[in-house]
Motif scaffolding. Structure first.
Motif, PDB file in Angstrom:
ATOM      1  N   ASN A 431      12.475   5.739 -25.095  1.00 23.94           N
ATOM      2  CA  ASN A 431      11.402   6.457 -24.380  1.00 23.94           C
ATOM      3  C   ASN A 431      11.491   5.997 -23.080  1.00 23.94           C
ATOM      4  O   ASN A 431      10.365   6.571 -22.537  1.00 23.94           O
ATOM      5  N   PHE A 432      12.388   5.535 -22.620  1.00 25.36           N
ATOM      6  CA  PHE A 432      12.321   5.348 -21.040  1.00 25.36           C
ATOM      7  C   PHE A 432      12.333   6.502 -20.116  1.00 25.36           C
ATOM      8  O   PHE A 432      11.517   6.363 -19.301  1.00 25.36           O
ATOM      9  N   ASP A 434      10.465   8.671 -20.619  1.00 24.40           N
ATOM     10  CA  ASP A 434       9.042   9.078 -20.386  1.00 24.40           C
ATOM     11  C   ASP A 434       8.089   8.591 -19.366  1.00 24.40           C
ATOM     12  O   ASP A 434       7.367   9.131 -19.121  1.00 24.40           O
ATOM     13  N   THR A 435       8.847   7.472 -18.911  1.00 27.79           N
ATOM     14  CA  THR A 435       8.145   6.816 -17.798  1.00 27.79           C
ATOM     15  C   THR A 435       7.899   7.754 -16.716  1.00 27.79           C
ATOM     16  O   THR A 435       7.170   7.276 -15.690  1.00 27.79           O
ATOM     17  N   ILE A 437       6.693  10.800 -15.476  1.00 33.28           N
ATOM     18  CA  ILE A 437       5.804  11.872 -16.049  1.00 33.28           C
ATOM     19  C   ILE A 437       5.805  13.265 -15.387  1.00 33.28           C
ATOM     20  O   ILE A 437       4.819  14.021 -15.113  1.00 33.28           O
ATOM     21  N   ARG A 446      -1.254  15.996 -20.493  1.00 29.17           N
ATOM     22  CA  ARG A 446       0.391  15.477 -20.416  1.00 29.17           C
ATOM     23  C   ARG A 446       0.443  13.949 -20.530  1.00 29.17           C
ATOM     24  O   ARG A 446       1.461  13.438 -21.062  1.00 29.17           O
ATOM     25  N   ALA A 447      -0.405  13.406 -19.748  1.00 28.56           N
ATOM     26  CA  ALA A 447      -0.384  11.811 -19.757  1.00 28.56           C
ATOM     27  C   ALA A 447      -1.815  11.087 -19.879  1.00 28.56           C
ATOM     28  O   ALA A 447      -2.306  10.894 -18.744  1.00 28.56           O
ATOM     29  N   PRO A 448      -2.405  11.134 -21.056  1.00 28.85           N
ATOM     30  CA  PRO A 448      -3.559  10.614 -20.918  1.00 28.85           C
ATOM     31  C   PRO A 448      -3.992   9.130 -20.486  1.00 28.85           C
ATOM     32  O   PRO A 448      -4.911   9.132 -19.989  1.00 28.85           O
ATOM     33  N   LEU A 449      -3.006   8.371 -20.813  1.00 27.21           N
ATOM     34  CA  LEU A 449      -3.402   6.992 -20.419  1.00 27.21           C
ATOM     35  C   LEU A 449      -3.296   6.751 -18.924  1.00 27.21           C
ATOM     36  O   LEU A 449      -4.106   6.301 -18.220  1.00 27.21           O
ATOM     37  N   VAL A 450      -2.645   7.488 -18.306  1.00 30.08           N
ATOM     38  CA  VAL A 450      -2.337   7.605 -16.577  1.00 30.08           C
ATOM     39  C   VAL A 450      -3.681   8.104 -16.347  1.00 30.08           C
ATOM     40  O   VAL A 450      -4.049   7.842 -15.173  1.00 30.08           O
ATOM     41  N   VAL A 453      -6.710   5.687 -16.467  1.00 28.54           N
ATOM     42  CA  VAL A 453      -6.818   4.863 -15.788  1.00 28.54           C
ATOM     43  C   VAL A 453      -7.049   5.198 -14.508  1.00 28.54           C
ATOM     44  O   VAL A 453      -7.790   4.504 -13.546  1.00 28.54           O
ATOM     45  N   THR A 454      -6.590   6.429 -13.940  1.00 34.73           N
ATOM     46  CA  THR A 454      -6.808   6.743 -12.505  1.00 34.73           C
ATOM     47  C   THR A 454      -8.258   7.063 -12.319  1.00 34.73           C
ATOM     48  O   THR A 454      -8.791   6.700 -11.573  1.00 34.73           O
ATOM     49  N   TYR A 457     -10.507   4.191 -12.093  1.00 37.55           N
ATOM     50  CA  TYR A 457     -10.513   3.531 -10.971  1.00 37.55           C
ATOM     51  C   TYR A 457     -11.197   4.293  -9.925  1.00 37.55           C
ATOM     52  O   TYR A 457     -11.916   3.964  -8.615  1.00 37.55           O
TER      53      TYR A 457
END
Lengths: 483, 248
Positions: A431-432, A434-435, A437, A446-450, A453-454, A457
Motif C-alpha cells: 500500500n506504499f 497509495d501514500t 494521493i 479520494r482521500a477522506p483522512l487527509v 485533517v485538513t 485545522y
C-alpha cells in the motif's frame, strides 16, 4: 539573315585614298575591343562588328529562331545562334568551322546525338583542342571529369567568363569521385534543385566552403569520409556561432571530442546542401534522432506523445529535441538532468492554454513541487553537491514510454509504481504507492483522512488564534479600565 | 508596572532548577524546530531558501530538524514519565490536572473582563491559561512526535502497522505542519504576551529564570496557593488585586 555592314558616317566623309587604310585600323581596333567583352557590352557598336564571311553564310540558316533539332532521346535542341551573342563573344571573329570542325560554307555533315548531354560533351571536347591546362582548377577538372563540360560554365557561342555559382557547378553537378586516406571513395554530386529548396539557396558555395573560390581550389586530403563531414561542419560556425557554442556543451560534441567520430555534427542532422530548419517539422526532427537512436524512437512512437505526433500529426507534443534540446543536449543520465525534469515537463503541463485543449490539469507541477520529493529536487537544483536520486515525473510516468494515466494502458503505470518506489524505499509495502494521493487536492471521496485533517485545522487554527487574541485584547482593555 | 521589586522582602519559591533547565532546553529545541520546520514548509519563500542554503542544504536542514525532534521526543517522554512518577508516588499534587474549577474560572474571568463582576477568578498554583498552554504543548508534542516519526520512516510505519491506509502519510504531513503552525502561533502570540507583554509582568516574567515569584504576584495571580502556603486568609486581598496594584 545575312549581316550587312554599312560604312560608318565618318568613313563616308573621308577621302578615297585613306579609305582602305582606315578600314584595316578599325578592323584591328575591333579585334582588340571584342577581346574585352565587358567593354563591348557597355558600348554596343553593331556597325563595327562583322562576322566572318563563313559565319554570315551559317547564320543564313542558324539565325532563324525556330530552328530546332530533335535528338535520339526525344530532347529538343535549339540550333539558333544569336548574332548578338557572337558579337559579344571573344570568339566573335572566329570562323564557325574553327570550332565546328568538319563544317564549312559548302560542307554540312549530318550528325545525330543521343541527348543534350552528349551533344554538350561533344561540343566541349572541341575547346580542349586549343585550351590545354597544365595546372590550376581547369587541370583538376580535366583530370577529374570523364567528359569536358566547358560550355556549362562558359556558354557555347558566348564564351563568357564563368560566374560564381556556375564555376563550382560546372564540375560538381557531375559525379566527381574522391578517394580518402583509408581507401574509401565518395561521389560528390550536387543537385542544383536540392540547393534551390534549401534555406541556403541564396548563399554562394564559398560562403560555406571557405578557402575555395573561382580561382582557388586547394587540394585537401582527408583520412576518411567521416573526417571530411566533421571538418565540413566546422564551416557552419562562421554564421551560426550561437548554435556552435551550444554544441560545445552538448553530449554529442563531448563524445566526438573523446574520439568517437560517429557522434553527430551539424550536417548529420541538418543535411548539407539540402539544409533545412531543424524545428519546422516535428516529425522530421524526431526522425533525425531516429537514425541513431532507433530503439528509443520505437518506444517513443508508441507513447502518448509519439503516437499523437505520428498518427494525428499533433504539433503540440514534445519531440526528442523539446526535452533533450537540439544543440546543448545534456547527458540525460546525470542527476542534474533528472532534477530539471519537473521544469521540463512543466513547460507544457503547467501551461494553462495548452492543457485546456486536452482537458489536462495544470496543477500537476505545483502539486509535485509542494510534495516532499518536489521540495528536495528544488533545493538539489540549487545545491551543486547533491547526488541523491529523487523521484521526478519520469519515475512514475515513464520516460519515452509515457502513457495516459487513464484508460487501458494506465495499468502499466499502476503496477510499475511499487517497483519504482522500492528503488529508493526498499522496504515499501503493497500500500506504499497509495501514500501519493495523486496530483489533485484531497477530496472527501479520494482521500477522506487527509481531507478531514485538513478541514479540522482549517477551522481549528483560526478559531484558536482569534479566541486567544480576543482574550488578550479583553485583558488589556480591563487593565486600562481599572487604571 | 509590577510592584515586585518594592515588595522584594516577600518572595516565594516557584520552580526548582530541574524545571528551569527543562524550560530553557525546550526553548532552544522549540526554536530550532520552528526555524528548520518553517523553512521547509515555506520552501518557495526567499528567506527560507536563503536559510536552507546557509545551513548547508535541504538534507542538512532535515537532519537538524529530525535530530532536534528526537531530542524533543526524549524531553517529552522523560517529562511524562517524571510527572507520572510524581503523581503516583505523591511527590507533588495534581496541580496541572484540569478540573471543573478551571472552566468556571475561565467564565468568571470573562465576566470580570466584561465588567459583569468586579473581581477576577481566584486561581491556584496554575491558572486555567497556564494549564491550557501546558496541555497544548504536551498533547500537541505527542502528536508532533507521532506524525514526525511517521514522516521520517514512511515505509517502516507500514511494516509496523500494515492495516494503515496509504493516505496516512499525506494526512500525517498535513497534521504535522498544521499542528506546528498552531503551536508556533500560540507560543508567539499567547505565551509571549503572557510572559512578556502582559501589563502584569512587563518587561519579563522572570520566575522561570530565577525560580522565584514575588509575594505580590502570588497574592494577585495565585491567591489560593498563597493562602495554602502561608495559612493566611486573603479576604481583603481582592481589593489589593484590583485597585491596590495601581494605587499603591
Amino acid at each position: 539573315m545575312i549581316y550587312k555592314i554599312s560604312p560608318t558616317p565618318s568613313l563616308g566623309k573621308r577621302g578615297g585614298i585613306c579609305k582602305n587604310a582606315l578600314f584595316f585600323v578599325l578592323l584591328l581596333l575591333l579585334s582588340v575591343f571584342s577581346a574585352g567583352t565587358a567593354h563591348a557590352a557597355n558600348n554596343p557598336a553593331p556597325a563595327e562588328y562583322r562576322p566572318t564571311e563563313e559565319a554570315q553564310i551559317c547564320l543564313g540558316c542558324h539565325g532563324d529562331k525556330g530552328m530546332v533539332a530533335t535528338l535520339k532521346n526525344g530532347e529538343k535542341l535549339s540550333l539558333y545562334v544569336d548574332d548578338r551573342i557572337l558579337r559579344d563573344s571573344v570568339h566573335g571573329s572566329f570562323n564557325c568551322s574553327t570550332c565546328h570542325a568538319g563544317f564549312s560554307a559548302d560542307k554540312h555533315p549530318q550528325r545525330t546525338f543521343q541527348s543534350r548531354g552528349s551533344y554538350k560533351a561533344a561540343a566541349s571536347a572541341v575547346c580542349i583542342g586549343c585550351h590545354t591546362f597544365k595546372k590550376g582548377i581547369h587541370n583538376i577538372m580535366l583530370k577529374g571529369l570523364k567528359q569536358a563540360v566547358c560550355v556549362d560554365c562558359h556558354g557555347a557561342h558566348s564564351v563568357k567568363k564563368a560566374s560564381d555559382s556556375d564555376s563550382c557547378r560546372g564540375c560538381h553537378t557531375y559525379s566527381l569521385s574522391i578517394t580518402f586516406g583509408n581507401g574509401e571513395t565518395a561521389h560528390f554530386r550536387i543537385d542544383p534543385e536540392e540547393i534551390q529548396e534549401s534555406v541556403h539557396s541564396k548563399l554562394r558555395c564559398y560562403d560555406c566552403h571557405f578557402g575555395f573560390s573561382q580561382e582557388e581550389h586547394p587540394i585537401r586530403s582527408f583520412k576518411s569520409k567521416r573526417d571530411l563531414t566533421i571538418i565540413a561542419s566546422e564551416g557552419c560556425r562562421r554564421c551560426h556561432f550561437d548554435k556552435y557554442t551550444k554544441t560545445l556543451e552538448g553530449i554529442h560534441y563531448d563524445i566526438l571530442s573523446r574520439g568517437n567520430l560517429s557522434a553527430p555534427v551539424c550536417v548529420d542532422c541538418h543535411g548539407s546542401h539540402s539544409i533545412s530548419s531543424g524545428r519546422r517539422e516535428k516529425v522530421l526532427s524526431a526522425r533525425r534522432c531516429q537514425r541513431c537512436h532507433e530503439d528509443i524512437y520505437g518506444v517513443y512512437a508508441k507513447s502518448v506523445h509519439g503516437s499523437a505526433l505520428l498518427s494525428e500529426h499533433n504539433q503540440d507534443v514534445p519531440v526528442c529535441a523539446d526535452c533533450h534540446k537540439a544543440h546543448d543536449l545534456a547527458d540525460p543520465h546525470t542527476v542534474d538532468f533528472r532534477n530539471k525534469t519537473p521544469e521540463m515537463c512543466g513547460n507544457c503541463h503547467a501551461n494553462e492554454e495548452l492543457m485546456t485543449k486536452y482537458g489536462l490539469s495544470t496543477s500537476v507541477l505545483e502539486s509535485y513541487l509542494e510534495d516532499f520529493h518536489g521540495v528536495t529536487v528544488t533545493f538539489y537544483k540549487r545545491q551543486k553537491e547533491a547526488v541523491r536520486h529523487i523521484a521526478v515525473c519520469t519515475d512514475c510516468h515513464g520516460i519515452h514510454d509515457i502513457t495516459k494515466v487513464k484508460g487501458p494502458n494506465a495499468t502499466v503505470l499502476k503496477s510499475n509504481l511499487l517497483t519504482r518506489c522500492r528503488k529508493c524505499h526498499p522496504g515499501a509495502s503493497e500500500n506504499f504507492p497509495d501514500t501519493w494521493i495523486s496530483h489533485y487536492d484531497p477530496t472527501f471521496k479520494r482521500a477522506p483522512l487527509v481531507y478531514a485533517v485538513t478541514l479540522i485545522y482549517k477551522v481549528f487554527i483560526p478559531f484558536m488564534i482569534i479566541g486567544l487574541v480576543l482574550q488578550i485584547l479583553l485583558h488589556i482593555w480591563r487593565y486600562a479600565v481599572n487604571r | 508596572m509590577s510592584g515586585k521589586d518594592r515588595h522584594g522582602e516577600g518572595k516565594f519559591k516557584r520552580f526548582g532548577p530541574y524545571r528551569i533547565i527543562e524550560h530553557q532546553a525546550n526553548v532552544v529545541v522549540f526554536a530550532v524546530l520552528v526555524i528548520t520546520g518553517l523553512s521547509q514548509r515555506y520552501h518557495a519563500a526567499s528567506w527560507a531558501q536563503w536559510l536552507v542554503m546557509t545551513l548547508g542544504g535541504i538534507d542538512m536542514v532535515r537532519f537538524i530538524h529530525r535530530s532536534t525532534g528526537l531530542v524533543f521526543s526524549l524531553f517529552l517522554i522523560q517529562h511524562i514519565a517524571v510527572a507520572a512518577y510524581g503523581l503516583i508516588f505523591k511527590k507533588w499534587g495534581p496541580s496541572m490536572i484540569i478540573n471543573k474549577k478551571d472552566f468556571s474560572d475561565a467564565i468568571d474571568n470573562l465576566r470580570y473582563y466584561f465588567g459583569i463582576t468586579d473581581r477576577p477568578a481566584r486561581c491556584d498554583r496554575y491558572d486555567y491559561k497556564q494549564k491550557f498552554e501546558y496541555w497544548g504543548v504536551t498533547v500537541g508534542g505527542v502528536l508532533m512526535v507521532i506524525t514526525g516519526l511517521t514522516l521520517w520512516f514512511p515505509t517502516e510505519i507500514f511494516s509496523l502497522l500494515p492495516m494503515l491506509p496509504g493516505q496516512i502519510i499525506p494526512a500525517a504531513k498535513v497534521a504535522h505542519t498544521n499542528e506546528a503552525m498552531l503551536a508556533f502561533l500560540v507560543i508567539a502570540i499567547w505565551h509571549i504576551y503572557n510572559s512578556i507583554f502582559s501589563p502584569e509582568v512587563f518587561p519579563l516574567d522572570t520566575s522561570i529564570f530565577t525560580g522565584w515569584i514575588s509575594e505580590e504576584r502570588m497574592i494577585h495571580e495565585h491567591p489560593l496557593e498563597y493562602e495554602r502556603l502561608t495559612g493566611e486568609k486573603l479576604e481583603g486581598g481582592h481589593e489589593a488585586e484590583t485597585k491596590g496594584l495601581t494605587d499603591d
